[in-house]
Design a protein around this motif. Structure first.
Motif, PDB file in Angstrom:
ATOM      1  N   ARG A   9     -11.459 -19.234 -40.097  1.00 20.02           N
ATOM      2  CA  ARG A   9     -10.512 -18.287 -39.508  1.00 20.02           C
ATOM      3  C   ARG A   9     -11.052 -16.884 -39.698  1.00 20.02           C
ATOM      4  N   ARG A  10     -10.908 -16.111 -38.698  1.00 22.59           N
ATOM      5  CA  ARG A  10     -11.433 -14.748 -38.718  1.00 22.59           C
ATOM      6  C   ARG A  10     -10.326 -13.738 -38.447  1.00 22.59           C
ATOM      7  N   ARG A  11      -9.169 -13.988 -39.021  1.00 23.09           N
ATOM      8  CA  ARG A  11      -8.065 -13.064 -38.796  1.00 23.09           C
ATOM      9  C   ARG A  11      -8.343 -11.709 -39.416  1.00 23.09           C
ATOM     10  N   ALA A  12      -8.949 -11.682 -40.600  1.00 24.44           N
ATOM     11  CA  ALA A  12      -9.244 -10.415 -41.263  1.00 24.44           C
ATOM     12  C   ALA A  12     -10.256  -9.608 -40.459  1.00 24.44           C
ATOM     13  N   LEU A  13     -11.269 -10.276 -39.959  1.00 24.76           N
ATOM     14  CA  LEU A  13     -12.277  -9.593 -39.153  1.00 24.76           C
ATOM     15  C   LEU A  13     -11.657  -9.042 -37.881  1.00 24.76           C
ATOM     16  N   GLY A  14     -10.811  -9.828 -37.231  1.00 22.16           N
ATOM     17  CA  GLY A  14     -10.163  -9.375 -35.999  1.00 22.16           C
ATOM     18  C   GLY A  14      -9.249  -8.190 -36.230  1.00 22.16           C
ATOM     19  N   CYS A  15      -8.448  -8.240 -37.280  1.00 23.79           N
ATOM     20  CA  CYS A  15      -7.549  -7.115 -37.576  1.00 23.79           C
ATOM     21  C   CYS A  15      -8.341  -5.881 -37.984  1.00 23.79           C
ATOM     22  N   GLY A  16      -9.433  -6.068 -38.710  1.00 18.59           N
ATOM     23  CA  GLY A  16     -10.252  -4.933 -39.128  1.00 18.59           C
ATOM     24  C   GLY A  16     -10.938  -4.252 -37.955  1.00 18.59           C
ATOM     25  N   PHE A  58      -1.885   6.840 -33.283  1.00 10.12           N
ATOM     26  CA  PHE A  58      -2.931   5.817 -33.351  1.00 10.12           C
ATOM     27  C   PHE A  58      -3.413   5.613 -34.785  1.00 10.12           C
ATOM     28  N   GLY A  59      -3.425   6.676 -35.580  1.00 11.03           N
ATOM     29  CA  GLY A  59      -3.817   6.543 -36.983  1.00 11.03           C
ATOM     30  C   GLY A  59      -2.848   5.673 -37.762  1.00 11.03           C
ATOM     31  N   ALA A  60      -1.552   5.838 -37.506  1.00 12.29           N
ATOM     32  CA  ALA A  60      -0.560   5.015 -38.193  1.00 12.29           C
ATOM     33  C   ALA A  60      -0.698   3.549 -37.803  1.00 12.29           C
ATOM     34  N   VAL A  64      -1.739   0.343 -40.347  1.00 11.44           N
ATOM     35  CA  VAL A  64      -0.967  -0.904 -40.440  1.00 11.44           C
ATOM     36  C   VAL A  64      -1.854  -2.108 -40.125  1.00 11.44           C
ATOM     37  N   LEU A  65      -2.651  -2.021 -39.071  1.00  8.25           N
ATOM     38  CA  LEU A  65      -3.560  -3.134 -38.741  1.00  8.25           C
ATOM     39  C   LEU A  65      -4.584  -3.369 -39.854  1.00  8.25           C
ATOM     40  N   GLY A  66      -5.086  -2.294 -40.434  1.00  6.57           N
ATOM     41  CA  GLY A  66      -6.045  -2.433 -41.527  1.00  6.57           C
ATOM     42  C   GLY A  66      -5.438  -3.075 -42.757  1.00  6.57           C
ATOM     43  N   TRP A  82     -14.481  -4.214 -42.554  1.00 12.73           N
ATOM     44  CA  TRP A  82     -13.823  -3.714 -41.349  1.00 12.73           C
ATOM     45  C   TRP A  82     -12.379  -3.287 -41.598  1.00 12.73           C
ATOM     46  N   PRO A  83     -11.573  -4.073 -42.311  1.00 14.96           N
ATOM     47  CA  PRO A  83     -10.205  -3.602 -42.552  1.00 14.96           C
ATOM     48  C   PRO A  83     -10.136  -2.307 -43.356  1.00 14.96           C
ATOM     49  N   ILE A  84     -10.985  -2.178 -44.361  1.00 16.85           N
ATOM     50  CA  ILE A  84     -10.979  -0.957 -45.168  1.00 16.85           C
ATOM     51  C   ILE A  84     -11.460   0.225 -44.344  1.00 16.85           C
TER      52      ILE A  84
END
Length: 104
Positions: A9-16, A58-60, A64-66, A82-84
């Motif tokens: 699963r690559r949910r973290a990569l996708g959200c990042g 967009f920053g907010a 949240v996505l990160g 990527w998330p960070i």
């Protein structure tokens, strides 16, 4: 016959990556207006009143996505990069609003 391993699963990569893209989309109009105002014509500076609220919004969303990506990265093996990066870019976009609201 050997069994195939289940797909990762690559949910973290996708959200990042989504957080980074959203943050970059929010930064680009402000950068373009700033470059136009400093090089071409100072009268373009008034466009910052339009682009800065967009950048804060967009920053907010990027923050949240990160954060969602960081939570997913804790649950599955993978990287936090990527998330960070998306959270940091989103937080940098929120700095002008924080400076404006605190009066520093």
């Amino acid at each position: 016959m050997t069994q195939l391993s289940p797909p990762r699963r690559r949910r973290a990569l996708g959200c990042g990556i989504a957080a980074t893209v959203v943050a970059l989309v929010g930064i680009m109009p402000t950068v373009i207006v700033f470059v136009l105002a400093t090089t071409s014509d100072p009268n373009y500076g008034w466009l910052l009143f339009i682009t800065l609220p967009i950048a804060v919004l967009f920053g907010a969303v990027a923050v949240v996505l990160g954060i969602i990506g960081i939570v997913f990265a804790r649950a599955e093996p993978g990287g936090y990069g990527w998330p960070i990066f998306g959270v940091v870019l989103g937080a940098l976009q929120l700095l002008p609003a924080a400076v404006f609201l605190t009066g520093v």
